[in-house]
Design a protein around this motif. Structure first.
Motif, PDB file in Angstrom:
ATOM      1  N   MET A   1      34.263  48.007  35.852  1.00 25.15           N
ATOM      2  CA  MET A   1      33.031  48.275  36.474  1.00 25.15           C
ATOM      3  C   MET A   1      31.987  47.148  36.418  1.00 25.15           C
ATOM      4  O   MET A   1      31.871  46.711  35.297  1.00 25.15           O
ATOM      5  N   LYS A   2      31.422  46.587  37.409  1.00 28.57           N
ATOM      6  CA  LYS A   2      30.449  45.745  37.177  1.00 28.57           C
ATOM      7  C   LYS A   2      29.267  45.947  36.413  1.00 28.57           C
ATOM      8  O   LYS A   2      28.865  44.871  35.598  1.00 28.57           O
ATOM      9  N   ILE A   3      28.997  47.105  36.272  1.00 27.24           N
ATOM     10  CA  ILE A   3      27.862  47.468  35.654  1.00 27.24           C
ATOM     11  C   ILE A   3      28.164  47.163  34.028  1.00 27.24           C
ATOM     12  O   ILE A   3      27.132  46.958  33.169  1.00 27.24           O
ATOM     13  N   LEU A   4      29.255  47.762  33.539  1.00 24.33           N
ATOM     14  CA  LEU A   4      29.680  47.572  32.254  1.00 24.33           C
ATOM     15  C   LEU A   4      29.566  46.057  31.714  1.00 24.33           C
ATOM     16  O   LEU A   4      29.266  45.771  30.604  1.00 24.33           O
ATOM     17  N   LYS A   5      30.078  45.006  32.783  1.00 23.26           N
ATOM     18  CA  LYS A   5      29.829  43.575  32.537  1.00 23.26           C
ATOM     19  C   LYS A   5      28.585  43.423  32.293  1.00 23.26           C
ATOM     20  O   LYS A   5      28.307  42.361  31.435  1.00 23.26           O
ATOM     21  N   THR A   6      27.473  43.716  33.083  1.00 23.86           N
ATOM     22  CA  THR A   6      26.193  43.444  33.083  1.00 23.86           C
ATOM     23  C   THR A   6      25.619  43.876  31.627  1.00 23.86           C
ATOM     24  O   THR A   6      24.952  43.086  30.871  1.00 23.86           O
ATOM     25  N   VAL A   7      25.867  45.138  31.365  1.00 19.96           N
ATOM     26  CA  VAL A   7      25.421  45.741  30.169  1.00 19.96           C
ATOM     27  C   VAL A   7      26.307  45.128  28.922  1.00 19.96           C
ATOM     28  O   VAL A   7      25.350  44.713  27.892  1.00 19.96           O
ATOM     29  N   GLY A   8      27.391  44.676  28.835  1.00 17.28           N
ATOM     30  CA  GLY A   8      28.051  43.965  27.836  1.00 17.28           C
ATOM     31  C   GLY A   8      27.254  42.660  27.550  1.00 17.28           C
ATOM     32  O   GLY A   8      27.037  42.141  26.540  1.00 17.28           O
ATOM     33  N   LYS A   9      26.790  42.000  28.675  1.00 11.12           N
ATOM     34  CA  LYS A   9      26.162  40.588  28.525  1.00 11.12           C
ATOM     35  C   LYS A   9      24.821  40.962  27.891  1.00 11.12           C
ATOM     36  O   LYS A   9      24.433  39.893  26.853  1.00 11.12           O
ATOM     37  N   TYR A  10      24.008  41.824  28.301  1.00 11.95           N
ATOM     38  CA  TYR A  10      22.846  42.166  27.662  1.00 11.95           C
ATOM     39  C   TYR A  10      23.115  42.397  26.256  1.00 11.95           C
ATOM     40  O   TYR A  10      22.293  42.191  25.432  1.00 11.95           O
ATOM     41  N   ALA A  11      24.000  43.291  25.866  1.00 16.22           N
ATOM     42  CA  ALA A  11      24.217  43.795  24.400  1.00 16.22           C
ATOM     43  C   ALA A  11      24.553  42.743  23.659  1.00 16.22           C
ATOM     44  O   ALA A  11      24.082  42.690  22.618  1.00 16.22           O
ATOM     45  N   VAL A  12      25.487  41.516  24.143  1.00 18.71           N
ATOM     46  CA  VAL A  12      25.855  40.399  23.407  1.00 18.71           C
ATOM     47  C   VAL A  12      24.478  39.465  23.133  1.00 18.71           C
ATOM     48  O   VAL A  12      24.117  39.087  21.887  1.00 18.71           O
ATOM     49  N   LEU A  13      23.829  39.328  24.140  1.00 18.57           N
ATOM     50  CA  LEU A  13      22.301  38.726  23.993  1.00 18.57           C
ATOM     51  C   LEU A  13      21.352  39.459  22.982  1.00 18.57           C
ATOM     52  O   LEU A  13      20.583  38.657  22.228  1.00 18.57           O
ATOM     53  N   ILE A  14      21.280  40.733  23.180  1.00 18.42           N
ATOM     54  CA  ILE A  14      20.360  41.473  22.303  1.00 18.42           C
ATOM     55  C   ILE A  14      20.967  41.447  20.764  1.00 18.42           C
ATOM     56  O   ILE A  14      19.974  41.221  19.977  1.00 18.42           O
ATOM     57  N   TYR A  15      22.360  41.620  20.619  1.00 17.50           N
ATOM     58  CA  TYR A  15      22.809  41.413  19.183  1.00 17.50           C
ATOM     59  C   TYR A  15      22.621  39.919  18.544  1.00 17.50           C
ATOM     60  O   TYR A  15      22.002  39.869  17.307  1.00 17.50           O
ATOM     61  N   LEU A  16      22.551  38.997  19.431  1.00 14.64           N
ATOM     62  CA  LEU A  16      22.193  37.591  18.707  1.00 14.64           C
ATOM     63  C   LEU A  16      20.547  37.676  18.402  1.00 14.64           C
ATOM     64  O   LEU A  16      20.257  36.898  17.432  1.00 14.64           O
ATOM     65  N   ILE A  17      19.973  38.133  19.164  1.00  9.94           N
ATOM     66  CA  ILE A  17      18.529  38.042  19.096  1.00  9.94           C
ATOM     67  C   ILE A  17      18.081  38.679  17.862  1.00  9.94           C
ATOM     68  O   ILE A  17      17.145  38.177  17.250  1.00  9.94           O
ATOM     69  N   TYR A  18      18.589  39.895  17.658  1.00  9.11           N
ATOM     70  CA  TYR A  18      18.156  40.367  16.216  1.00  9.11           C
ATOM     71  C   TYR A  18      18.856  39.765  15.176  1.00  9.11           C
ATOM     72  O   TYR A  18      18.577  40.095  13.995  1.00  9.11           O
ATOM     73  N   LEU A  19      20.110  39.278  15.448  1.00 10.34           N
ATOM     74  CA  LEU A  19      21.053  38.805  14.072  1.00 10.34           C
ATOM     75  C   LEU A  19      20.448  37.240  13.691  1.00 10.34           C
ATOM     76  O   LEU A  19      20.375  37.192  12.568  1.00 10.34           O
ATOM     77  N   VAL A  20      20.281  36.568  14.580  1.00 10.03           N
ATOM     78  CA  VAL A  20      20.230  35.124  14.279  1.00 10.03           C
ATOM     79  C   VAL A  20      18.857  35.215  13.408  1.00 10.03           C
ATOM     80  O   VAL A  20      18.893  34.478  12.375  1.00 10.03           O
ATOM     81  N   PRO A  21      17.869  35.688  13.813  1.00  6.52           N
ATOM     82  CA  PRO A  21      16.641  35.469  12.778  1.00  6.52           C
ATOM     83  C   PRO A  21      16.854  35.858  11.352  1.00  6.52           C
ATOM     84  O   PRO A  21      16.388  35.348  10.366  1.00  6.52           O
ATOM     85  N   THR A  22      17.517  37.225  11.206  1.00  7.83           N
ATOM     86  CA  THR A  22      17.997  37.464   9.866  1.00  7.83           C
ATOM     87  C   THR A  22      18.645  36.458   9.123  1.00  7.83           C
ATOM     88  O   THR A  22      18.307  36.185   7.896  1.00  7.83           O
ATOM     89  N   ILE A  23      19.708  35.977   9.788  1.00 12.42           N
ATOM     90  CA  ILE A  23      20.545  34.886   9.200  1.00 12.42           C
ATOM     91  C   ILE A  23      19.691  33.663   8.966  1.00 12.42           C
ATOM     92  O   ILE A  23      19.857  33.178   7.643  1.00 12.42           O
ATOM     93  N   LEU A  24      18.958  33.303   9.804  1.00 15.51           N
ATOM     94  CA  LEU A  24      18.305  32.060   9.598  1.00 15.51           C
ATOM     95  C   LEU A  24      17.191  31.983   8.606  1.00 15.51           C
ATOM     96  O   LEU A  24      16.994  31.068   7.753  1.00 15.51           O
ATOM     97  N   VAL A  25      16.492  33.030   8.574  1.00 16.08           N
ATOM     98  CA  VAL A  25      15.530  33.143   7.765  1.00 16.08           C
ATOM     99  C   VAL A  25      15.806  33.524   6.032  1.00 16.08           C
ATOM    100  O   VAL A  25      15.608  32.607   5.252  1.00 16.08           O
ATOM    101  N   ASN A  26      17.011  34.174   5.953  1.00 15.56           N
ATOM    102  CA  ASN A  26      17.539  34.168   4.684  1.00 15.56           C
ATOM    103  C   ASN A  26      18.450  32.965   4.159  1.00 15.56           C
ATOM    104  O   ASN A  26      18.305  32.764   2.980  1.00 15.56           O
ATOM    105  N   SER A  27      18.885  31.982   5.396  1.00 14.58           N
ATOM    106  CA  SER A  27      19.204  30.636   4.772  1.00 14.58           C
ATOM    107  C   SER A  27      18.304  29.882   4.378  1.00 14.58           C
ATOM    108  O   SER A  27      18.057  29.104   3.300  1.00 14.58           O
ATOM    109  N   VAL A  28      17.186  29.620   5.289  1.00 13.83           N
ATOM    110  CA  VAL A  28      16.260  28.693   5.162  1.00 13.83           C
ATOM    111  C   VAL A  28      15.238  29.254   3.820  1.00 13.83           C
ATOM    112  O   VAL A  28      15.074  28.210   3.189  1.00 13.83           O
ATOM    113  N   PHE A  29      15.012  30.348   3.631  1.00 11.74           N
ATOM    114  CA  PHE A  29      13.964  30.795   2.579  1.00 11.74           C
ATOM    115  C   PHE A  29      14.759  31.614   1.741  1.00 11.74           C
ATOM    116  O   PHE A  29      14.308  32.429   0.721  1.00 11.74           O
TER     117      PHE A  29
END
Length: 255
Positions: A1-29
């Motif tokens: 289904m096309k909607i699952l593809k769209t939702v999947g893209k948003y899910a990956v983007l959101i996962y990265l948005i919330y994961l990257v800052p945590t990793i970055l802050v823990n590494s830098v600081f």
């Protein structure tokens, strides 16, 4: 289904948005002492919300979504809906606390961020300066992204019902074990936004709920299970009343 593809893209983007800052802050600081854990936590939250806003602007430009579509205007009629929204947020908060009587979920909810103590969390939740971040700025940024961009896009592509369901699911998954309570609440919030086309309603709902959680969370955790169940029942009644008032007004508008 096309909607699952769209939702999947948003899910990956959101996962990265919330994961990257945590990793970055823990590494830098990583050199900071444990006593500076609050600074790392604040940096992570701020960076996450900056990324949310940047992502919202990028998707807005790519998909030609106008922020004017979100409608930030307030008038006499909006005040009525804002009152209902705030009442509904109270009911939802009372209902959501039912999760504290479910053993499988209670332990995860009572956990505190790494490096924090229960005393630190309780102290922060009663600090006006601290509450501005998670109780005001975070809800505003999240609503701009999740309702203003994601939900808007899904509704345009796949219609109101599918858009609201999948948009609410994407947002609710972020809340982990609270999903079963967050999902139905934001189905209603999504529907109100869909019908009224005003981003202020979900923002007010989100802000109100976060403030209640910050101020009353510690008190609720210490309540007896029977009292939490009673609060939840009252919450369900309040939610039902709010939905009825919205439905009644919608019927009146159609007539």
């Amino acid at each position: 289904m096309k909607i699952l593809k769209t939702v999947g893209k948003y899910a990956v983007l959101i996962y990265l948005i919330y994961l990257v800052p945590t990793i970055l802050v823990n590494s830098v600081f990583s050199f900071l002492r444990e006593t500076m854990v609050l600074g790392k936590y604040v940096c992570s939250i701020v960076l996450t919300n900056i990324l949310l806003v940047c992502a919202a602007i990028f998707i807005k430009n790519k998909k030609n979504i106008s922020f004017s579509e979100l409608d930030f205007k307030l008038n006499k009629k909006n005040t009525y809906y804002l009152c209902i929204t705030m009442i509904a947020s109270i009911g939802f908060y009372m209902f959501k606390n039912l999760i504290y009587v479910i053993p499988a979920f209670k332990s995860s909810l009572e956990a505190v961020p790494n490096g924090f103590t229960v005393e630190m969390v309780n102290s922060l939740n009663h600090s006006i300066g601290w509450m501005v971040l998670p109780c005001v700025l975070v809800p505003i940024c999240e609503e701009l992204f999740f309702r203003g961009i994601v939900l808007n896009d899904l509704i345009k592509q796949y219609g109101g019902i599918k858009g609201i369901i999948w948009g609410s699911a994407i947002f609710s998954i972020l809340h982990g074990s609270s999903f079963i309570f967050v999902f139905p609440a934001f189905l209603v919030v999504g529907y109100v936004y869909y019908k009224k086309k005003n981003i202020i309603y979900p923002m007010v709902f989100h802000i109100s709920n976060n403030i209640f959680a910050a101020l009353l969370g510690g008190i609720v955790r210490d309540c007896q299970s029977v009292d939490i169940v009673r609060f939840a029942v009252i919450g369900i009644i309040i939610i039902a009343l709010s939905v009825f008032l919205l439905y009644k007004d919608e019927r009146a508008i159609k007539k």
